[in-house]
Design a protein around this motif. Sequence first.
Motif, short mmCIF file in Angstrom:
data_model
loop_
_atom_site.label_atom_id
_atom_site.label_comp_id
_atom_site.label_asym_id
_atom_site.label_seq_id
_atom_site.Cartn_x
_atom_site.Cartn_y
_atom_site.Cartn_z
N SER A 212 1.80 -22.66 10.63
CA SER A 212 0.57 -21.91 10.88
C SER A 212 0.39 -20.89 9.75
O SER A 212 0.81 -19.75 9.86
CB SER A 212 0.62 -21.22 12.23
N PRO A 213 -0.21 -21.35 8.66
CA PRO A 213 -0.31 -20.48 7.48
C PRO A 213 -1.14 -19.22 7.71
O PRO A 213 -0.82 -18.16 7.18
CB PRO A 213 -0.95 -21.38 6.42
N HIS A 214 -2.19 -19.34 8.51
CA HIS A 214 -3.07 -18.18 8.67
C HIS A 214 -2.35 -17.01 9.37
O HIS A 214 -2.33 -15.89 8.84
CB HIS A 214 -4.35 -18.57 9.41
N ALA B 53 0.47 -11.87 9.30
CA ALA B 53 1.64 -11.08 9.67
C ALA B 53 2.18 -10.33 8.46
O ALA B 53 2.68 -9.21 8.58
CB ALA B 53 2.71 -11.99 10.26
N ASN B 54 2.10 -10.95 7.30
CA ASN B 54 2.57 -10.28 6.09
C ASN B 54 1.66 -9.12 5.69
O ASN B 54 2.13 -8.09 5.22
CB ASN B 54 2.63 -11.28 4.93
N LEU B 55 0.36 -9.34 5.86
CA LEU B 55 -0.59 -8.31 5.41
C LEU B 55 -0.65 -7.14 6.38
O LEU B 55 -0.84 -6.00 5.95
CB LEU B 55 -1.97 -8.93 5.23
N GLN B 56 -0.52 -7.44 7.68
CA GLN B 56 -0.57 -6.35 8.66
C GLN B 56 0.80 -5.68 8.68
O GLN B 56 1.75 -6.23 9.23
CB GLN B 56 -0.93 -6.90 10.03
N ALA B 57 0.86 -4.54 8.09
CA ALA B 57 2.15 -3.85 8.00
C ALA B 57 2.65 -3.50 9.40
O ALA B 57 1.89 -3.00 10.23
CB ALA B 57 1.99 -2.59 7.17
N SER B 58 3.92 -3.79 9.62
CA SER B 58 4.48 -3.54 10.96
C SER B 58 4.55 -2.04 11.25
O SER B 58 4.29 -1.59 12.34
CB SER B 58 5.86 -4.18 11.06
N ASP B 59 4.90 -1.25 10.25
CA ASP B 59 4.87 0.20 10.43
C ASP B 59 4.13 0.80 9.23
O ASP B 59 3.98 0.18 8.18
CB ASP B 59 6.28 0.77 10.54
N SER B 60 3.69 2.02 9.41
CA SER B 60 2.81 2.61 8.40
C SER B 60 3.54 2.92 7.10
O SER B 60 2.91 3.12 6.06
CB SER B 60 2.19 3.90 8.97
N SER C 145 5.64 0.96 5.30
CA SER C 145 5.65 -0.12 4.31
C SER C 145 4.22 -0.58 4.05
O SER C 145 3.47 -0.82 4.98
CB SER C 145 6.49 -1.29 4.81
N PRO C 146 3.84 -0.66 2.80
CA PRO C 146 2.48 -1.10 2.50
C PRO C 146 2.33 -2.59 2.79
O PRO C 146 3.31 -3.34 2.78
CB PRO C 146 2.34 -0.81 1.00
N SER C 147 1.10 -3.01 3.06
CA SER C 147 0.87 -4.42 3.36
C SER C 147 1.02 -5.23 2.07
O SER C 147 0.53 -4.84 1.02
CB SER C 147 -0.51 -4.63 3.96
N ALA C 148 1.76 -6.32 2.18
CA ALA C 148 1.97 -7.16 1.01
C ALA C 148 1.62 -8.59 1.37
O ALA C 148 1.52 -8.95 2.53
CB ALA C 148 3.43 -7.06 0.57
N ARG C 149 1.42 -9.39 0.32
CA ARG C 149 1.09 -10.78 0.57
C ARG C 149 2.37 -11.60 0.69
O ARG C 149 3.48 -11.10 0.47
CB ARG C 149 0.27 -11.31 -0.60
N THR C 150 2.21 -12.87 1.02
CA THR C 150 3.38 -13.72 1.17
C THR C 150 4.12 -13.89 -0.15
O THR C 150 5.32 -14.14 -0.18
CB THR C 150 2.98 -15.10 1.67
N ASN C 151 3.41 -13.73 -1.26
CA ASN C 151 4.06 -13.87 -2.56
C ASN C 151 4.62 -12.54 -3.06
O ASN C 151 5.03 -12.43 -4.22
CB ASN C 151 3.08 -14.45 -3.57
N GLY C 152 4.61 -11.51 -2.19
CA GLY C 152 5.20 -10.24 -2.56
C GLY C 152 4.30 -9.31 -3.33
O GLY C 152 4.68 -8.17 -3.60
N ARG C 153 3.11 -9.77 -3.67
CA ARG C 153 2.21 -8.90 -4.42
C ARG C 153 1.41 -8.02 -3.46
O ARG C 153 1.23 -8.35 -2.29
CB ARG C 153 1.24 -9.75 -5.24
N LEU C 154 0.89 -6.92 -4.00
CA LEU C 154 -0.03 -6.09 -3.24
C LEU C 154 -1.39 -6.79 -3.24
O LEU C 154 -1.66 -7.61 -4.14
CB LEU C 154 -0.15 -4.71 -3.87
N PRO C 155 -2.25 -6.47 -2.27
CA PRO C 155 -3.54 -7.18 -2.21
C PRO C 155 -4.32 -7.15 -3.53
O PRO C 155 -4.93 -8.14 -3.91
CB PRO C 155 -4.29 -6.45 -1.10
N GLN C 156 -4.31 -6.01 -4.22
CA GLN C 156 -5.12 -5.91 -5.44
C GLN C 156 -4.33 -6.24 -6.70
O GLN C 156 -4.80 -6.02 -7.80
CB GLN C 156 -5.69 -4.50 -5.57
N GLN C 157 -3.10 -6.74 -6.51
CA GLN C 157 -2.24 -6.95 -7.68
C GLN C 157 -2.40 -8.38 -8.17
O GLN C 157 -2.25 -9.34 -7.41
CB GLN C 157 -0.78 -6.70 -7.28
N ALA C 158 -2.68 -8.52 -9.46
CA ALA C 158 -2.84 -9.84 -10.06
C ALA C 158 -1.54 -10.25 -10.74
O ALA C 158 -0.68 -9.41 -11.01
CB ALA C 158 -3.98 -9.84 -11.06
N ARG C 159 -1.43 -11.54 -11.01
CA ARG C 159 -0.25 -12.01 -11.72
C ARG C 159 -0.40 -11.72 -13.21
O ARG C 159 -1.50 -11.81 -13.76
CB ARG C 159 -0.08 -13.52 -11.49
#
Lengths: 342, 247
Positions: free
Chosen positions: A18-20, A25-32, A34-48
């Motif tokens: 269930s990829p979605h 789950a990765n983006l919704q930070a469990s506690d305030s 830790s910042p939300s991160a993507r499955t690839n470990g990058r921040l939402p606005q972080q490019a490769r």
Amino acid sequence: MATSSSLTLSSATFSKLSPHPYLLANLQASDSSSPSARTNGRLPQQARQPYINTSSLSHAHGSAVVRTGDTTVICGVRGETLLTSAVPNYRAPDDSSGATLNEARDYDLLVPNIELATGCAPNFLPGVPPTTLAQTLSTRVYSLLHSSKLLNVSGLRIYQKDGSELSGRQRGNEAMEEDDEGDSTITERAVKAYWVLYIDVLFISFDGNPFDAAWAAILAALQDTKLPQAYWDPDREMVLCSPKKRLPLTLSGFPVATTAAVFTAKEKPKKGGGQYWILVDPDRLEEGLCDETVTIVVDCPKEGTKVLGISNHGGTVVGPVLMKELAKAAESRWNDFRKAVS
Amino acid sequence: MASHDPEARLSHLQSADGSATFSHAGYTVVGAVNGPIEVQRRDELPEEAVVDVIVRPAAGVGGTRERHLESLLQSTLRQIILINNFPRTLIQVTLQVTVSPENEYVNAKLSQAATNLPILPTLIQTALLALLSAAIPLTATVTAAVLAIVADDGASTIIVDPTAREIQVSRSLHVFAFTSRDELLLNESEGEFTMQEWDNAFATAQRQCCPAPTSDDVDMEGGSQADLKNFTRSTLETKTASDLYWK
């Protein structure tokens, strides 16, 4: 998730099943904290980070390999001559008349083609006609090449060899056209042929965001392209090239494309509202889960930022406010690519 | 400005589930919608309907440009069709361009038109009317506009529904599509512009596509531009009224 240890899923299995929810789950930070991160470990606005290597193909006039994460693209530019006598409905270019004649478009002087190699990603099968994605990418690249007016067409013209010596004829031509507009010089300087640039892009590995990588590869390859100095020999009635002298193309600007995808918390977003994340430079997993994508092409010369294209479709999240934020993100991405090229 | 007035015919093709012909700004497109119908096994989606868009050009066979237009339309129409109501089915939208304006200033090539964007609003509008004619449930209707920004000695002016000539001399070209809830659904811009110019174009397009609901006298303002949102509504009202006339 199951409580029993035998039923606990590894994250790799979770992402396949269930990829979605996995990405959510990765983006919704469990506690305030830790910042939300993507499955690839990058921040939402972080490019490769891009890596660019030029002149790696020996038989092309210019080439570049661009790597952003696991997306690797190679682009080769090859010039071939096209005689104006072979062009139907040919009209001699007249610089004074202005924009009515667009030689690059009218005579198809730029021929980009994008190929998604078999095996670069699991969904590209051998022996099938070009996929919709490949055709769409080719069209977008073709449109952007023309609408951004990246290439100076005068550098693709091949003139008749006149009395003056070859050295510095490119610069000499322009200077002469500026200062004397007499008929005699114009007839002497008739365009006899054009360089046609075949721009071939091949995806070696594909992990999302194909347009940005392909465009960066084309840009780097065009910057790297050096065409042999060519002239029309009236005695032999053919185009000849000087073996030693190679001239680079004149490019106007350094446009860089930045793509972002919009990930919505609900798989089927209802009207308005709902949580969403803007994922800059999405990878393949993220692209498959996002409907809405935005691509902004910017160039940031010292005079100020100019936008050369926006493409936003597939959703209703991005409005004028978000678009400006993305334009900012595109500017920082421009700096990344600028550094990677030099 | 007679040529700028939109015209539409609904449900005129006998065999298709829904159909529409729409003319606006020099383009005429015939659209047909079939659906929900059976979908090929390999394309089937377990939780939603597949939206398949086919664009055929006015001359010649479709090429890469048509594939690009199709993918834009597909992702746009998916957002307004209630695809989750029809899992494992196909909704097929076929759009045939019959008339496209010619630019008499250049020797036109048949295969590769100058740019993809100007035809996009007409395609979107035709697809919408055909979907409505086929009674496919939608979340919203969509209105689209094309604008060109022309530089006139420093000052830039925005032209709505530009002609082929105006597009050629324009600095940038923008296509915007809004849903009936006034959300931006699609934006394609090309050329050279600043974010400020884009903002102005956006505001103009929004005024064009999402007129204030209270202004019934929109035609009285003397605007030469058509109000496509009300046009869609009045076209369907007329069609429904004539269909129910026998009662």
